[in-house]
Write a protein that holds these residues in place. Structure first.
Motif, PDB file in Angstrom:
ATOM      1  N   SER A 119       0.813  -1.214   0.000  1.00  0.00           N
ATOM      2  CA  SER A 119       0.000   0.000   0.000  1.00  0.00           C
ATOM      3  C   SER A 119       0.847   1.266   0.000  1.00  0.00           C
ATOM      4  O   SER A 119       2.013   1.262   0.396  1.00  0.00           O
TER       5      SER A 119
ATOM      6  N   GLY B 250      -0.131   3.595   1.950  1.00  0.00           N
ATOM      7  CA  GLY B 250      -0.342   4.080   3.321  1.00  0.00           C
ATOM      8  C   GLY B 250      -1.357   5.198   3.411  1.00  0.00           C
ATOM      9  O   GLY B 250      -1.541   5.786   4.480  1.00  0.00           O
TER      10      GLY B 250
ATOM     11  N   LEU C 232      -8.197   1.202   8.746  1.00  0.00           N
ATOM     12  CA  LEU C 232      -6.945   0.454   8.902  1.00  0.00           C
ATOM     13  C   LEU C 232      -6.995  -0.423  10.154  1.00  0.00           C
ATOM     14  O   LEU C 232      -6.669  -1.621  10.102  1.00  0.00           O
TER      15      LEU C 232
ATOM     16  N   ILE D 203       4.569  -0.645   3.074  1.00  0.00           N
ATOM     17  CA  ILE D 203       4.161   0.724   2.738  1.00  0.00           C
ATOM     18  C   ILE D 203       5.217   1.374   1.844  1.00  0.00           C
ATOM     19  O   ILE D 203       6.411   1.355   2.159  1.00  0.00           O
TER      20      ILE D 203
ATOM     21  N   VAL E 116       0.382   9.448   5.910  1.00  0.00           N
ATOM     22  CA  VAL E 116       1.227   8.258   5.720  1.00  0.00           C
ATOM     23  C   VAL E 116       2.041   8.001   6.993  1.00  0.00           C
ATOM     24  O   VAL E 116       2.192   6.842   7.425  1.00  0.00           O
TER      25      VAL E 116
ATOM     26  N   THR F 261      -0.237   6.370   9.406  1.00  0.00           N
ATOM     27  CA  THR F 261      -0.474   4.956   9.063  1.00  0.00           C
ATOM     28  C   THR F 261       0.693   4.092   9.544  1.00  0.00           C
ATOM     29  O   THR F 261       0.493   3.025  10.141  1.00  0.00           O
ATOM     30  N   LEU F 262       1.912   4.544   9.285  1.00  0.00           N
ATOM     31  CA  LEU F 262       3.082   3.764   9.696  1.00  0.00           C
ATOM     32  C   LEU F 262       3.076   3.557  11.210  1.00  0.00           C
ATOM     33  O   LEU F 262       3.320   2.449  11.711  1.00  0.00           O
TER      34      LEU F 262
ATOM     35  N   LEU G  17       5.777  -4.999   9.408  1.00  0.00           N
ATOM     36  CA  LEU G  17       5.833  -3.872   8.474  1.00  0.00           C
ATOM     37  C   LEU G  17       7.173  -3.838   7.767  1.00  0.00           C
ATOM     38  O   LEU G  17       8.224  -4.030   8.403  1.00  0.00           O
TER      39      LEU G  17
ATOM     40  N   ILE H  51       9.130  -1.257   4.664  1.00  0.00           N
ATOM     41  CA  ILE H  51       8.973   0.042   3.996  1.00  0.00           C
ATOM     42  C   ILE H  51       9.793   0.043   2.716  1.00  0.00           C
ATOM     43  O   ILE H  51      10.918  -0.459   2.693  1.00  0.00           O
TER      44      ILE H  51
END
Ligand code: SF4
Length: 380
Positions: free
Chosen positions: A201, A203, A210, A222, A243, A246-247, A257, A259
């Motif tokens: 995504s 994000g 979410l 993300i 964003v 979201t993280l 997660l 990145i």
């Protein structure tokens, strides 16, 4: 409208072209033939959307992503996939895929999640932002009726994943936030059948959807586009702050997660800006989040820029290490030594990768076999 064998081939060929990130890297990927699941435009289901408010005069406000579109009757939101029909909001892309492939999980990229396995990867048309360098703009920047699509309901997706021995379904290629309801239902169905789900995504999603989705996912990747509001607003038609939120939410909810930062010459490649990004990641998310620094190739509206010099990626890799990130990677440079995973303590090679291939994986029970260092991730 009749669907012919020629159309099927066109779909498959277009799909292969659309998702090739680097020539020659696709040898482990193949398309799922959905030609017998073609539907006419009017046959696709319209499913009521989640997360919207009813306003005055039949208007609605979509609460799925930070665009928070206000939509009058018979109109659609920015992503073009959600329509206000007589004061109720509907997603037009539930079970409506324009791409279905089996990919190595390394292609997502997820490097600390079931290495060496395959993911059934699906997308519907549409996106909630517009990156000028979108690799999949042929499907992300069009409305559903402009792209040839196939009916692929959640149960069929999960059964297909099992049939092809994919432990994971990946929601990917376009932005899965815009097909939230389909992703959600498929992740629930997948879990019921013992198939995992990963969201690939940008994000750009609001916290409430979410948080509701996270328990049904197993990992999230993300795309962190750049560490400046200017980059987000001028290059991507979005904003940075959502964003970042979201993280932080993903880490707060303890979901795995990774990145990706696609490094674009002159736009987001400065050492100082990226150093600040790496510091933010370390402080707010932790030093063990894998960060993939990937090579840009000229595409879509940024054909005027050159590919990212490998030296730029190497300098950023070292900067990430200097800041204290334990698992930086270089991506889209097949055969580069920084594609592999090294123990942050004894520096020995743990997972040896070439492109999307795993040549060796020495991690045992999330530990380095040489010094015992804990290696975070989901390795089985
Ligand atoms: S999901 Fe689509 S309709 Fe909803 S707020 Fe985002 S861009 Fe607008």
């Amino acid at each position: 409208m009749e669907f012919s064998r020629r159309d099927a081939l066109k779909f498959i060929c277009l799909s292969c072209l659309s998702f090739t990130t680097f020539e020659g890297m696709e040898k482990n990927a193949f398309s799922i033939d959905l030609s017998n699941q073609f539907k006419k435009e009017e046959e696709f289901p319209k499913v009521e959307a989640k997360f919207y408010d009813k306003l005055k005069d039949g208007k609605i406000k979509c609460k799925i992503c930070p665009q928070e579109c206000e939509v009058t009757p018979n109109e659609r939101g920015t992503c073009g996939t959600r329509e206000n029909i007589e004061g109720k909001y509907y997603t037009l892309v539930h079970s409506r895929v324009c791409a279905a492939h089996i990919d190595p999980i390394e292609k997502k990229p997820l490097f600390h999640f079931l290495p060496g396995t395959k993911a059934l990867s699906i997308a519907t048309p549409g996106c909630n932002i517009e990156c000028k360098y979108c690799q999949n703009w042929e499907i992300s920047q069009f409305r559903p009726e402009e792209i040839k699509c196939f009916y692929f309901p959640p149960r069929s997706v999960a059964l297909t994943a099992k049939k092809y021995k994919c432990p994971t379904i990946a929601y990917t290629y376009t932005e899965p936030t815009i097909f939230y309801e389909y992703m959600y239902d498929t992740a629930v169905e997948g879990k019921r059948m013992g198939v995992k789900s990963v969201m690939i995504s940008n994000g750009y999603i609001n916290r409430d959807p979410l948080v509701k989705l996270i328990p049904h996912l197993d990992a999230i990747k993300i795309d962190f586009k750049g560490f400046s509001e200017k980059f987000y607003s001028e290059i991507c038609r979005g904003h940075l702050k959502p964003v970042l939120e979201t993280l932080e939410t993903i880490v707060e909810k303890k979901k795995w997660l990774e990145i990706v930062v696609l490094v674009i010459p002159t736009l987001n490649d400065s050492i100082s800006e990226n150093r600040n990004m790496f510091k933010w990641i370390k402080t707010r998310l932790g030093d063990s989040i894998p960060v993939h620094l990937t090579r840009f190739y000229p595409i879509y509206k940024l054909k005027n820029l050159p590919p990212t010099p490998i030296s730029t990626l190497e300098n950023l890799y070292k900067t990430a290490q200097d800041v204290g990130l334990k698992f930086p990677y270089i991506g889209n440079v097949p055969g580069h030594p920084y594609e592999s995973t090294y123990c942050p303590s004894c520096k020995k090679i743990l997972i040896h990768r070439v492109g999307f291939e795993i040549l060796e994986n020495n991690i045992k029970n999330n530990r380095c076999p040489y010094c015992g260092e804990y290696i975070p991730g989901i390795f089985k």
